[in-house]
Write a protein that holds these residues in place. Structure first.
Motif, mmCIF file in Angstrom:
data_model
loop_
_atom_site.group_PDB
_atom_site.id
_atom_site.type_symbol
_atom_site.label_atom_id
_atom_site.label_comp_id
_atom_site.label_asym_id
_atom_site.label_seq_id
_atom_site.Cartn_x
_atom_site.Cartn_y
_atom_site.Cartn_z
ATOM 1 N N UNK A 127 0.773 -1.153 0.207
ATOM 2 C CA UNK A 127 -0.109 -0.004 -0.149
ATOM 3 C C UNK A 127 0.836 1.283 0.267
ATOM 4 N N UNK A 128 2.017 1.325 0.637
ATOM 5 C CA UNK A 128 2.884 2.326 0.628
ATOM 6 C C UNK A 128 3.587 2.584 -0.416
ATOM 7 N N UNK A 174 6.861 3.893 -9.391
ATOM 8 C CA UNK A 174 6.501 2.664 -8.716
ATOM 9 C C UNK A 174 7.602 1.700 -9.025
ATOM 10 N N UNK A 175 7.808 1.499 -10.343
ATOM 11 C CA UNK A 175 8.963 0.418 -10.772
ATOM 12 C C UNK A 175 10.268 1.018 -10.427
ATOM 13 N N UNK A 182 10.328 3.314 2.943
ATOM 14 C CA UNK A 182 10.277 4.704 3.413
ATOM 15 C C UNK A 182 11.665 5.161 3.619
ATOM 16 N N UNK A 183 12.921 4.460 3.506
ATOM 17 C CA UNK A 183 13.985 4.986 3.352
ATOM 18 C C UNK A 183 14.515 5.375 2.282
ATOM 19 N N UNK A 222 -4.627 7.067 -4.386
ATOM 20 C CA UNK A 222 -5.126 5.740 -4.340
ATOM 21 C C UNK A 222 -6.734 5.556 -3.920
ATOM 22 N N UNK A 223 -7.361 4.893 -4.326
ATOM 23 C CA UNK A 223 -8.818 4.795 -4.628
ATOM 24 C C UNK A 223 -9.529 4.158 -3.315
#
Length: 393
Positions: free
Chosen positions: A171-172, A184-185, A204-205, A216-217
């Motif tokens: 989700x993150x 994203x890739x 997150x790092x 996001x939906x």
């Protein structure tokens, strides 16, 4: 690089843009592709889409950068196809960066269909491209990818690469990529360089904040945005700050939040406090240049100002009423003395010649769309208008 490795090769492999995919499937079936402008956020598939079209139509594909396009090179390639059976497809990325002269050089080849021109832009083509280019092209808006689109892309990656990722990390990955497949890739690729078990901590790092508009939906996204706006409308400055913090923490982009505040400043505050729109517009400009983490301060200042401002939606209601009238009623004739080229233009009463205002009919029939609520600065505007007209009676 994953962004190249997993680039779609057919229209069915395209993630998102379902309506555009459906349209181009029909174009390809009919063996006729229009000149097109693809516009939308980065990473939503514009370049990949153009490459797929070229491949499926057997066009030779030539890619140019709008910031460095050399017209002589373009013409030289075009000349090589004078007697060819197939056409080239010229893809111009950042087409909005073309100069006026460069845009004009495209017009004749487009008119004669000697080549297929597809341009891509992150800017609105209605403002950045000439009318000549627009009139010869079909304009398609590319939407940011949503969670379902990202699921499809992730499945494609998993078919070739084995890795583990829990739901929280996924989700993150989705939310922080902000509708951008390339983003994203890239994040996934470098996370896998660290560990084949993709963790939230490592994500997150590598990326502390969202790269662009959050799309996001899930219900939380829309609920937070709605609560943020409604709290400003309700003048609860503490609730506004709370929901702003939630949006930022969830990875929402500063641009997205600032755009919503700019709309709010006009829709819900309007002329009750005209400076609200100035501050919101400046906030949008500032956060686009600065970004997180400092952008949070600018957003907070604007949000508190909007929450504490007097509210009026008089202008919002006025334009809605006028549009409803225009769509449902016959068009009114413009009084001829208001038309510069009409002989009756000599009968026009120039207000400045009468001290700033003179009674004169501007509509064929009297209509009233704007109804001031007399709130905040609106009251001053009402007084100005009243004094202006009373001084002539």
């Amino acid at each position: 690089m994953f962004a190249l490795k997993f680039r779609p090769k057919t229209l069915d492999e395209i993630c998102g843009q379902r309506e555009v995919v459906a349209v181009f499937k029909k174009f390809i079936a009919n063996d006729k592709i229009p000149h097109s402008i693809f516009y939308g956020l980065a990473g939503c598939g514009k370049t990949s889409f153009a490459r797929v079209i070229a491949a499926q139509m057997n066009y030779d594909f030539y890619e140019f950068d709008g910031g460095n396009l050399k017209i002589d090179e373009f013409r030289k390639i075009l000349k090589n196809y004078e007697n060819a059976l197939n056409k080239p497809l010229f893809f111009i990325d950042e087409i909005h960066r073309l100069s006026k002269t460069q845009q004009e050089a495209l017009l004749i080849p487009m008119e004669n269909y000697r080549a297929i021109i597809i341009g891509a832009s992150t800017e609105n083509p209605f403002f950045t491209l000439s009318s000549g280019i627009r009139s010869r092209s079909m304009l398609f808006e590319f939407k940011p990818l949503n969670s379902d689109d990202f699921e499809k892309l992730l499945t494609h990656v998993r078919d070739e690469i084995n890795f583990n990722m829990d739901e929280q990390a996924k989700q993150y990955l989705f939310k922080s990529s902000g509708g951008d497949a390339r983003s994203l890739l890239n994040l996934l690729e470098f996370a896998l360089n660290l560990d084949t078990d993709v963790s939230l901590e490592n994500l997150k790092i590598l990326r502390a904040n969202a790269v662009s508009e959050g799309v996001s939906e899930d219900d939380t996204h829309y609920h937070l945005a709605s609560a943020f706006i409604k709290s400003m409308r309700g003048s609860d400055e503490n609730a506004v700050i709370y929901y702003l913090a939630r949006l930022i923490d969830a990875g929402e982009s500063a641009d997205f939040i600032a755009r919503r505040m700019a709309i709010f400043a006009s829709e819900d505050i309007g002329n009750a406090n005209p400076n609200a729109l100035n501050l919101a517009a400046n906030t949008l400009t500032a956060v686009s240049k600065i970004g997180y983490p400092e952008a949070r301060i600018i957003l907070a200042q604007c949000a508190v100002y909007l929450a504490c401002s007097p509210k009026s939606n008089s202008s919002y209601e006025a334009i809605n009423a006028a549009l409803k009238y225009v769509k449902s009623e016959p068009s009114l004739k413009i009084p001829p003395y208001l038309i510069n080229t009409a002989p009756q233009a000599k009968d026009y009463l120039y207000p400045h010649s009468f001290g700033g205002w003179v009674e004169q009919k501007y509509l064929e029939i009297p209509l009233k769309f704007y109804k001031s609520k007399g709130i905040g600065f609106e009251k001053t505007l009402d007084e100005w208008l009243k004094k202006l007209k009373e001084s002539k009676n």
